[in-house]
Scaffold this active site. Structure first.
Site, PDB file in Angstrom:
ATOM      1  N   HIS A   1      -9.779  -5.525  -2.734  1.00 37.49           N
ATOM      2  CA  HIS A   1      -8.427  -5.653  -2.184  1.00 37.49           C
ATOM      3  C   HIS A   1      -8.511  -5.984  -0.702  1.00 37.49           C
ATOM      4  CE1 HIS A   1      -9.643  -1.409  -2.308  1.00 37.49           C
ATOM      5  NE2 HIS A   1      -8.997  -1.235  -1.176  1.00 37.49           N
TER       6      HIS A   1
ATOM      7  N   HIS B   1      -6.579  -5.742   2.733  1.00 39.62           N
ATOM      8  CA  HIS B   1      -5.474  -5.074   3.438  1.00 39.62           C
ATOM      9  C   HIS B   1      -4.869  -6.063   4.432  1.00 39.62           C
ATOM     10  CE1 HIS B   1      -6.478  -0.757   2.452  1.00 39.62           C
ATOM     11  NE2 HIS B   1      -7.687  -1.257   2.300  1.00 39.62           N
TER      12      HIS B   1
ATOM     13  N   ASP C   1       0.866  -1.187   0.000  1.00 33.79           N
ATOM     14  CA  ASP C   1       0.000   0.000   0.000  1.00 33.79           C
ATOM     15  C   ASP C   1       0.903   1.237   0.000  1.00 33.79           C
ATOM     16  OD1 ASP C   1      -3.204   0.585   1.114  1.00 33.79           O
ATOM     17  OD2 ASP C   1      -1.753   2.225   0.993  1.00 33.79           O
TER      18      ASP C   1
END
Ligand code: AMP
Length: 130
Positions: free
Chosen positions: A93, A95, A29
């Site tokens: 997505h 995390h 990220d």
């Protein structure tokens, strides 16, 4: 229009790659909650997690688990947190966030890394996934 993450998969936008299979891709990220904050995505562009077909959903979870196991070896932490939000980027997505305290799961605390630190972090995770 292709999502920013599809552009990353296609190499049109750079990323700090952590892992890749035929169907999934993992990268750091760019605005991490903590060092090692990684995103795991299906190459198939779908907006919402629970709209994924079951095979892709199960595959994403298995891929995320594999990445998390490498992540916790590469980045010292109490545990790896997992979250799916998607309010910013409409491409599923997961995390994965190396955690030492709860604030790192709030997306309010951020750390800044230099390009060299991003690359070294991605390399350290990749090394654990070999
Ligand atoms: P959300 O959609 O709310 O789960 O948040 C999207 C996440 O994607 C944020 O944590 C962003 O920092 C991250 N992000 C957005 N663009 C990029 C990029 N080009 N490379 C890496 N991470 C990104």
């Amino acid at each position: 229009m292709a999502s920013i993450f599809t552009k990353i998969i296609n190499g049109e936008i750079p990323s700090y790659k952590v892992a890749e299979t035929d169907d999934f891709y993992a990268f750091l990220d760019i605005n991490p909650n903590a060092k090692g904050h990684t995103l795991c995505i299906p190459k198939k562009e779908v907006n919402r997690l629970f709209d994924l077909d079951k095979e892709t959903y199960d595959g994403l979870m298995e891929f995320s688990r594999t990445v998390a196991l490498g992540l916790r070896e590469a980045i010292p932490c109490k545990r790896v947190g997992m979250s799916v939000i998607g309010l910013e980027v409409p491409h599923v997505h997961v995390h994965l966030i190396p955690l030492n305290h709860m604030g790192e799961m709030t997306f309010q605390e951020k750390v800044s890394l230099s390009p060299e630190e991003f690359e070294a972090t991605a390399a350290a995770i990749r090394a654990q996934l070999k």
